[in-house]
Design a protein around this motif. Structure first.
Motif, PDB file in Angstrom:
ATOM      1  N   ILE A  71       0.838  -1.212   0.000  1.00 14.96           N
ATOM      2  CA  ILE A  71       0.000   0.000   0.000  1.00 14.96           C
ATOM      3  C   ILE A  71       0.867   1.253   0.000  1.00 14.96           C
ATOM      4  CG2 ILE A  71      -1.645   1.340   1.363  1.00 14.96           C
ATOM      5  CD1 ILE A  71      -2.848  -1.328   2.289  1.00 14.96           C
ATOM      6  N   ILE A  72       1.915   1.278   0.827  1.00 10.62           N
ATOM      7  CA  ILE A  72       2.826   2.424   0.868  1.00 10.62           C
ATOM      8  C   ILE A  72       3.514   2.611  -0.476  1.00 10.62           C
ATOM      9  CG2 ILE A  72       4.932   3.324   1.919  1.00 10.62           C
ATOM     10  CD1 ILE A  72       4.088   1.968   4.518  1.00 10.62           C
ATOM     11  N   TYR A  73       3.944   1.508  -1.072  1.00 12.06           N
ATOM     12  CA  TYR A  73       4.614   1.548  -2.371  1.00 12.06           C
ATOM     13  C   TYR A  73       3.696   2.142  -3.437  1.00 12.06           C
ATOM     14  CZ  TYR A  73       6.978  -0.343  -6.525  1.00 12.06           C
ATOM     15  OH  TYR A  73       7.605  -0.491  -7.735  1.00 12.06           O
ATOM     16  N   ILE A  74       2.430   1.688  -3.464  1.00 13.42           N
ATOM     17  CA  ILE A  74       1.468   2.188  -4.452  1.00 13.42           C
ATOM     18  C   ILE A  74       1.177   3.670  -4.228  1.00 13.42           C
ATOM     19  CG2 ILE A  74      -0.929   2.014  -5.229  1.00 13.42           C
ATOM     20  CD1 ILE A  74      -0.748  -0.993  -4.761  1.00 13.42           C
ATOM     21  N   LEU A  75       1.038   4.079  -2.952  1.00 13.44           N
ATOM     22  CA  LEU A  75       0.779   5.486  -2.660  1.00 13.44           C
ATOM     23  C   LEU A  75       1.935   6.377  -3.105  1.00 13.44           C
ATOM     24  CD1 LEU A  75      -0.871   5.241   0.887  1.00 13.44           C
ATOM     25  CD2 LEU A  75      -1.983   5.842  -1.282  1.00 13.44           C
ATOM     26  N   LEU A  76       3.172   5.904  -2.894  1.00 13.90           N
ATOM     27  CA  LEU A  76       4.346   6.676  -3.319  1.00 13.90           C
ATOM     28  C   LEU A  76       4.384   6.813  -4.845  1.00 13.90           C
ATOM     29  CD1 LEU A  76       7.100   5.285  -0.909  1.00 13.90           C
ATOM     30  CD2 LEU A  76       6.086   7.572  -0.888  1.00 13.90           C
ATOM     31  N   LEU A  77       4.064   5.731  -5.545  1.00 12.35           N
ATOM     32  CA  LEU A  77       4.038   5.788  -7.009  1.00 12.35           C
ATOM     33  C   LEU A  77       2.925   6.701  -7.501  1.00 12.35           C
ATOM     34  CD1 LEU A  77       4.723   2.088  -8.071  1.00 12.35           C
ATOM     35  CD2 LEU A  77       6.284   4.024  -8.140  1.00 12.35           C
ATOM     36  N   PHE A  78       1.780   6.661  -6.819  1.00 11.25           N
ATOM     37  CA  PHE A  78       0.679   7.547  -7.193  1.00 11.25           C
ATOM     38  C   PHE A  78       1.079   9.011  -7.004  1.00 11.25           C
ATOM     39  CE2 PHE A  78      -3.157   9.983  -6.119  1.00 11.25           C
ATOM     40  CZ  PHE A  78      -3.916   9.742  -7.251  1.00 11.25           C
ATOM     41  N   TYR A  79       1.752   9.310  -5.892  1.00  9.13           N
ATOM     42  CA  TYR A  79       2.229  10.664  -5.636  1.00  9.13           C
ATOM     43  C   TYR A  79       3.229  11.089  -6.717  1.00  9.13           C
ATOM     44  CZ  TYR A  79       4.628  14.549  -3.342  1.00  9.13           C
ATOM     45  OH  TYR A  79       5.179  15.766  -3.058  1.00  9.13           O
ATOM     46  N   GLY A  80       4.161  10.194  -7.057  1.00  7.89           N
ATOM     47  CA  GLY A  80       5.146  10.505  -8.092  1.00  7.89           C
ATOM     48  C   GLY A  80       4.513  10.722  -9.444  1.00  7.89           C
ATOM     49  N   THR A  81       3.456   9.960  -9.763  1.00 10.27           N
ATOM     50  CA  THR A  81       2.771  10.119 -11.040  1.00 10.27           C
ATOM     51  C   THR A  81       2.060  11.463 -11.124  1.00 10.27           C
ATOM     52  OG1 THR A  81       2.440   7.724 -11.220  1.00 10.27           O
ATOM     53  CG2 THR A  81       1.031   9.132 -12.576  1.00 10.27           C
ATOM     54  N   VAL A  82       1.396  11.849 -10.044  1.00 11.41           N
ATOM     55  CA  VAL A  82       0.626  13.093 -10.021  1.00 11.41           C
ATOM     56  C   VAL A  82       1.525  14.316 -10.100  1.00 11.41           C
ATOM     57  CG1 VAL A  82      -0.911  14.537  -8.622  1.00 11.41           C
ATOM     58  CG2 VAL A  82      -1.325  12.072  -8.801  1.00 11.41           C
ATOM     59  N   PHE A  83       2.665  14.263  -9.375  1.00 12.83           N
ATOM     60  CA  PHE A  83       3.528  15.439  -9.285  1.00 12.83           C
ATOM     61  C   PHE A  83       4.732  15.367 -10.210  1.00 12.83           C
ATOM     62  CE2 PHE A  83       1.147  15.429  -5.317  1.00 12.83           C
ATOM     63  CZ  PHE A  83       0.736  16.750  -5.243  1.00 12.83           C
ATOM     64  N   GLY A  84       4.716  14.434 -11.174  1.00 11.67           N
ATOM     65  CA  GLY A  84       5.724  14.411 -12.225  1.00 11.67           C
ATOM     66  C   GLY A  84       7.065  13.855 -11.816  1.00 11.67           C
TER      67      GLY A  84
END
Length: 310
Positions: free
Chosen positions: A84-97
Motif C-alpha cells: 500500500i505504501i509503495y502504491i501510494l508513493l508511485l501515485f504521488y510521483g505520477t501526479v507530481f511528475g
C-alpha cells in the motif's frame, strides 16, 4: 490494559495479513521484482570468477533469491502495508511528475529488454539503476529557450550545411549536425577549479566556448534542443558527453550516408559510426567534444547514467 493492546495489535495484523496461498504468490512476485535488479547491480560490480558455465553468477542469483525470500517471509504479516505504501508513493510521483507508475514500467521493461540480444545491454541496465550526478543543476543549465542559445543555433545552421539539397525528413538532424560542427570546431577544453565542479550554463559557455566535458554537453544539448533535436547526456566514469536521437536503424543507414558522403566526408573517411540502442530500439549517436564527426569514437564505454531531455 496491556492484554487489550496486544490483542488489538494482533487483531490488526491478522486482518491485514494476506490469506494463503495468495501471500506466497505475492512474496514470489516481489522476490523476482527485487532480485532481478539487485542481481544486475551485483553482477556489474562484483569480480567475475570465470567459472565454467558461469556457475559463480548462477550461485549468486540463487543466493540472492534465497536471502530475499527469507526477508519477505519475515515481513509476511505486514507485506500488504508495504505494498500500500509503495502504491501510494508511485501515485504521488505520477501526479507530481516524479518517479511514478510509468517510470516503474519503463525500468522493468528496460531490464527485460537488456536480457535479449542487444548490442549494448549494459548501457540500459546501468543508466536505469544509478543516479545522474548534479542532475537538477544540469537541467537548469540547459537553457534551450534562452534567446542567446537559440540565436547561436540558428547562426550555426545558416553557416553549415545550408546548401544541402533533399533529405527533407532529416532536415532537423542535419541542422543539429551543423550545431555540432560549430561547437566542436570552436571548443576549448578547460578544467574546473580544484575545489569542486563548476557547471556553466549554456548561455555562459557561448561567451568563450570553453569549459570541461559537462559544460560542453550542456551547451550541445541546449543548442540541439533549441532547434528541435532530441539530445541526452551520458555519464561515465569521470566523463559526461552528449548524444542525439537519430531514430530507427533505417534512419541510421541514411544518416550514415549523409555523414560519410555529404556532411563530414574528410572527418569521417572510412571510419565507423559509434552509437547506442535504447530499450525502444532507438539509435543515439555520439556528439562528444572528442569526436570529429557525429558518431565518432567514444572516449569511455562503460555507461553509469543517462539523462534524456524529453
Amino acid at each position: 490494559m496491556m492484554d487489550i493492546k496486544n490483542f488489538s495489535f494482533q487483531d490488526i495484523k491478522q486482518k491485514l495479513r494476506v490469506q494463503k496461498p495468495w501471500d506466497d504468490v505475492i512474496i514470489f512476485i516481489l522476490n523476482i521484482l527485487i532480485a532481478v535488479p539487485v542481481f544486475i547491480i551485483a553482477h556489474q560490480n562484483l569480480i567475475e570468477l570465470n567459472w565454467d558455465f558461469n556457475l559463480d553468477r548462477i550461485l549468486l542469483f540463487i543466493l540472492l533469491i534465497t536471502v530475499i525470500q527469507l526477508i519477505l517471509r519475515l515481513l509476511r504479516t505486514i507485506i500488504i502495508i508495504c505494498i500500500i505504501i509503495y502504491i501510494l508513493l508511485l501515485f504521488y510521483g505520477t501526479v507530481f511528475g516524479n518517479y511514478g507508475f510509468n517510470s516503474v514500467y519503463e525500468d522493468y521493461d528496460s531490464m527485460i529488454y537488456t536480457m535479449s540480444d542487444n548490442p549494448y545491454p549494459q548501457d540500459i541496465i546501468i543508466s536505469k539503476l544509478l543516479p545522474f550526478p548534479n542532475k537538477s543543476k544540469i537541467l537548469t543549465s540547459i537553457e534551450y529557450k534562452n534567446p542567446k542559445v537559440r540565436n547561436f543555433a540558428i547562426m550555426a545552421t545558416s553557416k553549415n550545411f545550408k546548401d544541402v539539397k533533399g533529405y527533407s525528413e532529416y532536415r532537423t538532424i542535419i541542422q543539429c549536425f551543423a550545431v555540432f560542427k560549430e561547437i566542436n570546431n570552436r571548443w576549448n577544453y578547460v578544467n574546473d577549479p580544484k575545489d569542486g565542479d563548476y557547471i556553466a550554463t549554456a548561455s555562459e559557455s557561448l561567451d568563450y566556448f570553453s569549459g570541461d566535458c559537462d559544460d560542453h554537453s550542456i551547451l550541445m544539448a541546449a543548442a540541439v534542443r533549441a532547434i528541435g533535436g532530441t539530445p541526452r547526456l551520458i555519464h561515465t566514469k569521470g566523463h559526461i558527453y552528449p548524444e542525439i536521437l537519430i531514430g530507427s536503424m533505417n534512419d541510421l543507414e541514411t544518416v550514415n550516408y549523409l555523414i560519410k558522403n555529404v556532411l563530414f566526408v574528410n572527418e569521417s573517411g572510412n571510419k565507423q559510426l559509434h552509437y547506442h540502442i535504447d530499450e525502444r530500439d532507438q539509435v543515439w549517436l555520439n556528439l562528444d567534444y572528442t569526436a570529429h564527426y557525429p558518431g565518432g569514437p567514444f572516449l569511455s564505454e562503460e555507461i553509469l547514467g543517462a539523462l534524456t531531455l524529453n
